[in-house]
Design a protein around this motif. Structure first.
Motif, mmCIF file in Angstrom:
data_model
loop_
_atom_site.group_PDB
_atom_site.id
_atom_site.type_symbol
_atom_site.label_atom_id
_atom_site.label_comp_id
_atom_site.label_asym_id
_atom_site.label_seq_id
_atom_site.Cartn_x
_atom_site.Cartn_y
_atom_site.Cartn_z
ATOM 1 N N LEU A 1 -15.956 -24.336 8.309
ATOM 2 C CA LEU A 1 -17.194 -25.434 8.488
ATOM 3 C C LEU A 1 -16.892 -26.644 9.558
ATOM 4 O O LEU A 1 -17.676 -26.851 10.221
ATOM 5 C CB LEU A 1 -17.090 -26.115 6.982
ATOM 6 C CG LEU A 1 -18.055 -27.082 6.572
ATOM 7 C CD1 LEU A 1 -19.461 -26.736 6.956
ATOM 8 C CD2 LEU A 1 -17.890 -27.597 5.285
ATOM 9 N N THR A 22 -17.573 -24.624 13.042
ATOM 10 C CA THR A 22 -18.884 -24.679 13.148
ATOM 11 C C THR A 22 -19.389 -25.960 13.740
ATOM 12 O O THR A 22 -20.356 -25.738 14.767
ATOM 13 C CB THR A 22 -19.576 -24.056 11.977
ATOM 14 O OG1 THR A 22 -19.253 -23.144 11.418
ATOM 15 C CG2 THR A 22 -21.109 -23.606 12.174
ATOM 16 N N GLY A 23 -18.997 -27.159 13.053
ATOM 17 C CA GLY A 23 -19.649 -28.277 13.754
ATOM 18 C C GLY A 23 -19.169 -28.603 15.102
ATOM 19 O O GLY A 23 -19.865 -28.792 15.889
ATOM 20 N N ILE A 64 -20.282 -37.886 4.562
ATOM 21 C CA ILE A 64 -20.969 -37.581 5.661
ATOM 22 C C ILE A 64 -21.605 -38.611 6.348
ATOM 23 O O ILE A 64 -21.246 -38.467 7.787
ATOM 24 C CB ILE A 64 -22.046 -36.627 5.118
ATOM 25 C CG1 ILE A 64 -21.317 -35.491 4.292
ATOM 26 C CG2 ILE A 64 -22.921 -36.349 6.213
ATOM 27 C CD1 ILE A 64 -22.579 -34.683 3.516
ATOM 28 N N ALA A 112 -21.624 -24.674 1.262
ATOM 29 C CA ALA A 112 -21.617 -25.808 2.121
ATOM 30 C C ALA A 112 -21.385 -25.124 3.488
ATOM 31 O O ALA A 112 -22.068 -25.440 4.702
ATOM 32 C CB ALA A 112 -20.360 -26.576 2.045
ATOM 33 N N VAL A 120 -24.438 -25.249 6.436
ATOM 34 C CA VAL A 120 -24.007 -25.803 7.812
ATOM 35 C C VAL A 120 -24.387 -24.657 8.962
ATOM 36 O O VAL A 120 -24.780 -25.031 10.109
ATOM 37 C CB VAL A 120 -22.589 -26.276 7.750
ATOM 38 C CG1 VAL A 120 -22.212 -26.703 9.216
ATOM 39 C CG2 VAL A 120 -22.481 -27.618 7.094
ATOM 40 N N TRP A 121 -23.913 -23.470 8.633
ATOM 41 C CA TRP A 121 -24.236 -22.303 9.747
ATOM 42 C C TRP A 121 -25.626 -22.302 9.827
ATOM 43 O O TRP A 121 -26.146 -22.276 11.050
ATOM 44 C CB TRP A 121 -23.458 -20.985 9.156
ATOM 45 C CG TRP A 121 -23.914 -20.042 10.042
ATOM 46 C CD1 TRP A 121 -23.165 -19.488 11.344
ATOM 47 C CD2 TRP A 121 -25.052 -19.131 10.037
ATOM 48 N NE1 TRP A 121 -24.000 -18.531 11.953
ATOM 49 C CE2 TRP A 121 -24.842 -18.212 10.989
ATOM 50 C CE3 TRP A 121 -25.879 -18.973 8.855
ATOM 51 C CZ2 TRP A 121 -25.682 -17.209 11.220
ATOM 52 C CZ3 TRP A 121 -26.642 -17.827 8.761
ATOM 53 C CH2 TRP A 121 -26.648 -16.870 10.065
ATOM 54 N N CYS A 167 -26.821 -25.703 11.711
ATOM 55 C CA CYS A 167 -26.549 -25.456 13.154
ATOM 56 C C CYS A 167 -27.173 -24.305 14.136
ATOM 57 O O CYS A 167 -27.641 -24.879 15.153
ATOM 58 C CB CYS A 167 -25.064 -25.208 13.255
ATOM 59 S SG CYS A 167 -24.096 -26.687 12.908
ATOM 60 N N ALA A 179 -22.209 -33.247 14.720
ATOM 61 C CA ALA A 179 -21.038 -32.600 14.597
ATOM 62 C C ALA A 179 -20.090 -33.359 13.596
ATOM 63 O O ALA A 179 -19.323 -33.120 12.798
ATOM 64 C CB ALA A 179 -20.262 -32.207 15.892
ATOM 65 N N THR A 211 -20.853 -32.785 10.139
ATOM 66 C CA THR A 211 -20.131 -31.581 9.347
ATOM 67 C C THR A 211 -18.863 -31.791 9.092
ATOM 68 O O THR A 211 -18.146 -31.389 8.293
ATOM 69 C CB THR A 211 -20.620 -30.530 10.382
ATOM 70 O OG1 THR A 211 -20.038 -30.584 11.493
ATOM 71 C CG2 THR A 211 -22.082 -30.215 10.567
ATOM 72 N N LEU A 221 -18.338 -33.638 5.974
ATOM 73 C CA LEU A 221 -18.410 -32.948 5.041
ATOM 74 C C LEU A 221 -17.273 -32.123 4.737
ATOM 75 O O LEU A 221 -16.544 -31.849 3.631
ATOM 76 C CB LEU A 221 -19.524 -32.005 5.215
ATOM 77 C CG LEU A 221 -20.006 -30.809 3.942
ATOM 78 C CD1 LEU A 221 -20.024 -31.557 2.461
ATOM 79 C CD2 LEU A 221 -21.143 -30.149 4.332
ATOM 80 N N ALA A 222 -16.722 -31.412 5.703
ATOM 81 C CA ALA A 222 -15.363 -30.484 5.833
ATOM 82 C C ALA A 222 -14.143 -31.364 5.217
ATOM 83 O O ALA A 222 -13.436 -31.105 4.434
ATOM 84 C CB ALA A 222 -15.191 -30.170 7.211
#
Lengths: 328, 307
Positions: free
Chosen positions: A54, A57-58, A103, A179, A183-184, A187, A227, A230, A233-234
């Protein structure tokens, strides 16, 4: 087309081949608890992998999307994790409050530091993100009320409407998976939008983007903030996974790990970040079983990956290689 | 704060600045000439300290240890250059950051495997173990003064090498236009290797000097590396003069901040929160200054000429 989010008016078949791998990954992760990986150790490892994926990815949005190399991404995870810890210390464990705060807090941190950092470029950008990361690290280490250097142990995971949902490993597994998928998808949609196209254009050639009439700065700042969110969140999920928050989450080496996960996966496709994060944890897990000094093998593998696998795993697997972007 | 303590802190800051300069000089040269970001430069400082401590223990003399550690550090640098870094010159900064990050992981762990996690003791040379009275009743360790002197001498030597010798001229020319220097018949690859080895040796020198006063342990180079990056960014990447002034600035700022800020905060806050807030502010101070300088003058305070 080498770019992950390149919008093409393709039919379902082409769409499936483009998104097949990430969708397969999600399906595998959803099935894993029921296919012999339902024990505590496997679920813990998978949760860690999904949280790392996650965050990666951000970060991909910055590195692969905008060509901005941030060596301070771990700080946004720290913001998210410390939001959980600080609210917990004041007795607030309601997820509907904790997660938005984590977040938005990380987003605000990213917005403020990004507003300054993005005035620079290239090496200076790497260095200034590193500096902000260190500032966040030392701030966290000095928060004596929340454990300081020793860290803060959470008394329980975040609740939802008073229910201790996340205490169940299985539920937590699916929360992390949800999640990650969200997020993926987000994005991916962002990169495919008009905004994403301008962003990718600023990576290729900021001068031409300006000539066409766009200013790269607000686009980059928006991507940097996104970014950061995210990352928040992570970080909040990470705090819940380990039920422990310490400045080690923000160490600059963690930012290096994240960057490595992104590059290991490859900058050709967005899901490279996920692949890289999974490969990273798998590698770490396997090597640490082989020897306590696993970094002796991990370090050289990293060097070899950079020298011989410039397209990352995605480049190797799909052949979707693009030349590594020049200094941003 | 009494003036004596202030003087001691200022000298400590100067000494940290000198060590930073020795590390940052190699870093800024390597970046200036090769546009190569070497995160592994801090590990070379650590290697220098370990080599110095081990060789000094073997030979029983700090000076022999120092003399033997320098070529050993040079050799380590050359081996790393040939084995890893040479393959990264043409690559983007991202690849360089990552590959050198891998080198850090490897060497930190290698040191931990070979020498263990516990700090390695390193004795000060007999002749410098005393103190020098700064004012009546206030002794300052001779060794720390010797570090300052050695660093200043090295800075002078470096200035002479870069500004007054043929090799230095080639380095400066290589920094402003490498292809042109190459076209004029200079083997730029060998020049790069030489600069790299020299930078590694300087970092190793700093490591040996730091050995007796800081703890020699795995990862000791990581924090210094970040500070050295702050130094070269503040000073202007590629500029030796900038690195020197910025190193002294960072050393003084960091050391004086740590001792003065908690006192300063006491004017506004109760003693206990004042100490905490002061300590937190002090550890952030250099990064705040760096962010401010980068935001206002992205090229640093003393940008290298022609770069």
């Amino acid at each position: 087309m080498a770019d992950g989010a390149a919008p093409t008016a393709a039919g379902p078949a082409a769409r499936l081949s483009r998104d097949g791998l990430p969708l397969l990954l999600f399906a595998l992760l959803a099935a894993a608890p029921f296919a012999g990986f339902g024990d505590g150790a496997s679920l813990t490892l998978m949760a860690r992998a999904m949280i790392l994926a996650l965050a990666a990815t951000g970060l991909w949005l910055l590195v692969g999307g905008a060509g901005l190399i941030s060596l301070g991404h771990a700080a946004t995870l720290g913001c998210g994790a410390y939001a959980v810890a600080i609210l917990d210390a004041h007795g607030i464990t309601e997820g509907a409050i904790v997660f938005p705060v984590a977040i938005l807090g990380a987003g605000l941190f990213a917005f403020l530091t990004g507003a300054v950092s993005l005035r620079t470029s290239g090496v200076h950008f790497i260095m200034i993100t590193l500096a902000f990361g260190q500032m966040a690290f030392f701030t966290a280490a000095s928060l004596a009320a929340y454990g300081g250097d020793d860290g803060y142990t959470l008394y329980g995971r975040t609740e939802f409407l008073g229910g201790r949902l996340l205490e169940s490993r299985l539920v937590f597994h699916f929360v992390c998976l949800g999640a990650l998928a969200l997020v993926w998808a987000l994005c991916r949609a962002v990169l495919a939008s008009r905004f994403g196209r301008v962003l990718r254009a600023t990576r290729e050639n900021p001068l031409r983007v300006q000539a066409v009439g766009f200013s790269p700065y607000p686009y980059r700042l928006a991507a940097y903030t996104l970014a950061g969110m995210t990352g928040g969140l992570a970080g909040a999920l990470l705090a819940n996974a380990t039920e422990f928050v310490s400045p080690a989450i923000l160490a600059w080496q963690r930012s290096g790990d994240l960057l490595f996960a992104v590059i290991l996966g490859g900058l050709g496709r967005l899901h490279g970040a996920m692949l890289g994060a999974f490969a990273f944890l798998l590698l770490e897990e396997t090597l640490s079983h082989v020897t306590a000094h696993w970094r002796l093998l991990f370090g050289p593998l990293l060097v070899l990956a950079v020298i011989f696998l410039p397209g990352g795993l995605v480049g190797g697997l799909v052949g979707g290689r693009r030349k590594p972007g020049g200094p941003a | 704060m009494p003036i004596g303590l202030l003087l001691v802190q200022a000298l400590n800051g100067l000494q940290l600045g000198i060590l930073l300069f020795l590390v940052a000089a190699g870093l800024t040269l390597v970046f200036g000439v090769m546009h190569f970001i070497n995160l592994a430069h801090g590990v070379q400082y650590m290697l220098g300290a370990y080599l110095g401590a081990t060789l000094a223990a073997w030979t029983g003399s700090f000076w022999l240890g120092l003399v033997l550690a320098l070529p050993a550090a040079l050799l380590c640098g050359l081996v790393l250059e040939v084995a890893v870094f040479r393959h990264l010159y043409g690559r983007d900064h991202l690849s360089q950051v990552l590959a050198t990050f891998g080198v850090i992981l490897f060497l930190n762990e290698a040191v931990r495997t070979l020498w263990g996690s516990a700090p390695l003791p390193m004795a000060m040379p007999e002749s410098l173990s005393g103190g020098i009275p700064l004012m009546p009743g206030l002794l300052y360790p001779t060794y720390r003064l010797a570090i300052i002197a050695a660093g200043l001498a090295t800075a002078l030597l470096l200035w002479f090498l870069v500004e007054r010798t043929r090799l230095g001229m080639l380095v400066r020319a290589g920094a402003s236009n490498a292809p042109m220097v190459s076209a004029l018949g200079v083997d730029i690859g060998r020049l790069f290797t030489a600069v790299f080895g020299f930078g590694a040796m300087l970092a190793g020198f700093a490591g040996v000097l730091a050995g007796p006063i800081f703890s020699v342990e795995p990862g000791m180079g990581d924090n210094l590396l970040i500070l050295a990056f702050v130094v070269i960014v503040i000073g202007g990447i590629g500029s030796i003069r900038g690195a020197f002034l910025a190193a002294l600035l960072v050393g003084l700022l960091d050391t004086l901040g740590r001792s003065l800020l908690p006192e300063l905060m006491r004017l506004f806050l109760a003693p206990s929160p004042a100490r905490q807030a002061g300590a937190a502010l002090a550890s952030m101070l250099v990064y705040v200054v760096m962010a401010a300088i980068l935001a206002l003058r992205p090229a640093g305070l003393f940008p290298a000429r022609g770069a």
